[in-house]
Design a protein around this motif. Sequence first.
Motif, PDB file in Angstrom:
ATOM      1  N   GLY A  59       0.817  -1.219   0.000  1.00  0.00           N
ATOM      2  CA  GLY A  59       0.000   0.000   0.000  1.00  0.00           C
ATOM      3  C   GLY A  59       0.845   1.261   0.000  1.00  0.00           C
ATOM      4  N   ARG A  60       1.901   1.259   0.818  1.00  0.00           N
ATOM      5  CA  ARG A  60       2.787   2.421   0.881  1.00  0.00           C
ATOM      6  C   ARG A  60       3.389   2.702  -0.492  1.00  0.00           C
ATOM      7  NH1 ARG A  60       6.757   0.578   4.268  1.00  0.00           N
ATOM      8  NH2 ARG A  60       5.251  -0.362   5.688  1.00  0.00           N
ATOM      9  N   TRP A  61       3.838   1.649  -1.152  1.00  0.00           N
ATOM     10  CA  TRP A  61       4.450   1.798  -2.483  1.00  0.00           C
ATOM     11  C   TRP A  61       3.415   2.234  -3.510  1.00  0.00           C
ATOM     12  CZ3 TRP A  61       4.556   0.081  -7.547  1.00  0.00           C
ATOM     13  CH2 TRP A  61       5.746   0.336  -8.261  1.00  0.00           C
ATOM     14  N   MET A  62       2.227   1.643  -3.432  1.00  0.00           N
ATOM     15  CA  MET A  62       1.183   1.967  -4.411  1.00  0.00           C
ATOM     16  C   MET A  62       0.750   3.426  -4.289  1.00  0.00           C
ATOM     17  SD  MET A  62       0.648  -0.608  -6.418  1.00  0.00           S
ATOM     18  CE  MET A  62      -0.896  -0.147  -7.175  1.00  0.00           C
ATOM     19  N   LYS A  63       0.735   3.940  -3.064  1.00  0.00           N
ATOM     20  CA  LYS A  63       0.346   5.344  -2.882  1.00  0.00           C
ATOM     21  C   LYS A  63       1.290   6.269  -3.642  1.00  0.00           C
ATOM     22  CE  LYS A  63      -2.389   5.571   1.103  1.00  0.00           C
ATOM     23  NZ  LYS A  63      -2.117   4.684   2.212  1.00  0.00           N
ATOM     24  N   LYS A  64       2.566   5.935  -3.600  1.00  0.00           N
ATOM     25  CA  LYS A  64       3.548   6.771  -4.296  1.00  0.00           C
ATOM     26  C   LYS A  64       3.603   6.480  -5.791  1.00  0.00           C
ATOM     27  CE  LYS A  64       6.859   5.925  -1.040  1.00  0.00           C
ATOM     28  NZ  LYS A  64       8.254   5.615  -0.745  1.00  0.00           N
ATOM     29  N   ASN A  65       3.444   5.218  -6.145  1.00  0.00           N
ATOM     30  CA  ASN A  65       3.776   4.789  -7.512  1.00  0.00           C
ATOM     31  C   ASN A  65       2.618   4.172  -8.297  1.00  0.00           C
ATOM     32  OD1 ASN A  65       6.806   5.201  -7.209  1.00  0.00           O
ATOM     33  ND2 ASN A  65       6.410   3.783  -5.530  1.00  0.00           N
ATOM     34  N   GLY A  66       1.426   4.159  -7.700  1.00  0.00           N
ATOM     35  CA  GLY A  66       0.283   3.475  -8.326  1.00  0.00           C
ATOM     36  C   GLY A  66       0.008   3.936  -9.754  1.00  0.00           C
ATOM     37  N   GLU A  67       0.447   5.144 -10.063  1.00  0.00           N
ATOM     38  CA  GLU A  67       0.252   5.682 -11.409  1.00  0.00           C
ATOM     39  C   GLU A  67       0.804   4.753 -12.497  1.00  0.00           C
ATOM     40  OE1 GLU A  67       1.820   9.734 -11.660  1.00  0.00           O
ATOM     41  OE2 GLU A  67       1.732   9.614 -13.866  1.00  0.00           O
ATOM     42  N   CYS A  68       1.825   3.969 -12.167  1.00  0.00           N
ATOM     43  CA  CYS A  68       2.409   3.073 -13.178  1.00  0.00           C
ATOM     44  C   CYS A  68       1.697   1.714 -13.228  1.00  0.00           C
ATOM     45  CB  CYS A  68       3.905   2.876 -12.929  1.00  0.00           C
ATOM     46  SG  CYS A  68       4.264   1.786 -11.539  1.00  0.00           S
ATOM     47  N   ILE A  69       0.654   1.554 -12.404  1.00  0.00           N
ATOM     48  CA  ILE A  69      -0.070   0.277 -12.354  1.00  0.00           C
ATOM     49  C   ILE A  69      -1.498   0.441 -12.880  1.00  0.00           C
ATOM     50  CG2 ILE A  69      -0.953  -1.554 -10.815  1.00  0.00           C
ATOM     51  CD1 ILE A  69       2.085  -1.565 -10.959  1.00  0.00           C
ATOM     52  N   TYR A  76      10.988  -3.120 -15.639  1.00  0.00           N
ATOM     53  CA  TYR A  76       9.822  -3.313 -16.504  1.00  0.00           C
ATOM     54  C   TYR A  76       9.276  -1.976 -16.983  1.00  0.00           C
ATOM     55  CZ  TYR A  76       9.901  -7.754 -14.000  1.00  0.00           C
ATOM     56  OH  TYR A  76      10.287  -8.942 -13.453  1.00  0.00           O
ATOM     57  N   TYR A  77       8.648  -2.010 -18.159  1.00  0.00           N
ATOM     58  CA  TYR A  77       7.909  -0.851 -18.658  1.00  0.00           C
ATOM     59  C   TYR A  77       6.418  -1.098 -18.493  1.00  0.00           C
ATOM     60  CZ  TYR A  77      11.987   0.341 -21.637  1.00  0.00           C
ATOM     61  OH  TYR A  77      13.217   0.671 -22.137  1.00  0.00           O
ATOM     62  N   THR A  78       5.678  -0.020 -18.165  1.00  0.00           N
ATOM     63  CA  THR A  78       4.224  -0.056 -18.336  1.00  0.00           C
ATOM     64  C   THR A  78       3.884   1.220 -19.086  1.00  0.00           C
ATOM     65  OG1 THR A  78       3.675   1.134 -16.288  1.00  0.00           O
ATOM     66  CG2 THR A  78       3.918  -1.262 -16.128  1.00  0.00           C
ATOM     67  N   ARG A  79       2.635   1.386 -19.502  1.00  0.00           N
ATOM     68  CA  ARG A  79       2.334   2.544 -20.344  1.00  0.00           C
ATOM     69  C   ARG A  79       0.879   2.954 -20.285  1.00  0.00           C
ATOM     70  NH1 ARG A  79       4.217   3.045 -26.632  1.00  0.00           N
ATOM     71  NH2 ARG A  79       3.212   5.033 -27.100  1.00  0.00           N
TER      72      ARG A  79
END
Length: 481
Positions: A370-380, A395-398
């Motif tokens: 959750g901590r990571w997703m709050k900061k980085n969820g934009e890439c998921i 990895y790349y996402t887009r």
Amino acid sequence: MRNQVLAFAFCSLICGSTFAQQKSPQRMLPAEQEMTLQYGADRLGKRHDAAMERFRDNRLGAFIHWGLYAIPGGEWNGKVYNGAAEWLKSWAKVSADEWLKLMDQWNPEKFDAKKWARMAKEMGVKYVKITTKHHEGFCLWPSKYTKYTVANTPYKKDILGELVDAYNKEGIDVHFYFSVMDWSNPDYRYDIKTKEDEEAFRRFLEFTDNQLKELATRYPTVKDFWFDGTWDASIKKNGWWTAHVERMLKELLPGVTINSRLRADDYGKRHFDSNGHLMGDYESGYERRLPDPVKDLKVTKWDWEACMTIPENQWGYHKDWSLSYVKNPVEVLQRIVHSVSMGGNMVVNFGPQADGDFRPEEKVLAEAIGRWMKKNGECIYGCDYAGLEKQDWGYYTRKGNDVYMVVFNLPFSKWLTVKTPRGLKPVEAVTLDGQKVKVVETTNNEYNVAVPEKVAGEPFVIKLKVETVEGAVDKYKAALT
Ligand code: H76
């Protein structure tokens, strides 16, 4: 040598049937050579309606495996079994009657659906898949078609109903896991060999239809049915029924999504029909494993969802996690990003305790994700396969013209190599915490992206803005060899 050959032949025989179902689809036949199937794929290609877009954009889910098996937690008569805890009945050869007596002990005093929903929200999952009924046959809802339900336990209340409400209130979608194989029902058959089998199994399928209709009508906000326990010969010989179930649920619940694991075609071919076309809405064979990010790019052509356990293979609660390797949060994150980078969803499993609380290890993991997703969820969330060649750093996402570089391995060179397809050019690079990052062109369609100055001790994300350039000219001369 001879022994080895024999061992191999033996293993192929035993493992063959299970592995064959998981393998990639056979090469598609040219349309004119396709065989006519009554119970094959209902559709070619991905679904693009709003419900399916939502399923896909959600990307991260949690699995909940909760049933009577949480009570013994892998131990029966003083013996601890290392196999999956939700299969203990089978490992310890317990009769259905004896197993179902566990219902007398089902009283999860710490169960609080709202707490579960908050935990899921904090973890950043957009949907939760709940075991309405696992192989043991015990139902988390008060089904009127069997006596083996929560209603007949000391707890009495409708657990599934409480969970659906609580998750939905947090804006989290609920998906139903449903095992067709049911060890509590004497009409279940592994194969159909006699007239008697046929009659019993017909009754069983009717019972299953009733339960499914009951679930769909009692909990109309359910977004997805994820079928399991569909691999037996009895079901493979009744492909018509699997096609019927999908149609029945879609009539009752417009937009509902269904996994490929439900389906078998006219010839008992599962997941992908005899013409190589995916059945159901998304492929569900990636269980505790993932496609190879370089070799298996074919998976980007259809929707798929993987699921994973935190220990090696425990879905239901097992009291001793020291018996196998337990993944740490970064290893779990890596699998989440890996899935999205190939156009798939990832569902992380939790096996709550019999008292209704989660084990400490699972709480710690959910918090870390959750901590990571709050900061980085934009890439998921809402992201997909990027179409760029995989590099060793991660990895790349887009999403549209935003390409996310999710870095798991830091290079000593301090440069992250990026290779773009011809005509696609990075114009800007910034980390998700706003640091501008240098991009240097090194040769045709190749760039060095700098490792940002401040890097936390965890995977981080660089957002590359890209644009398509028309009529790109080659600045660099290839070697004459
Ligand atoms: C085998 C098997 C079942 N499929 C996984 C998703 C778990 O439910 C496991 O018990």
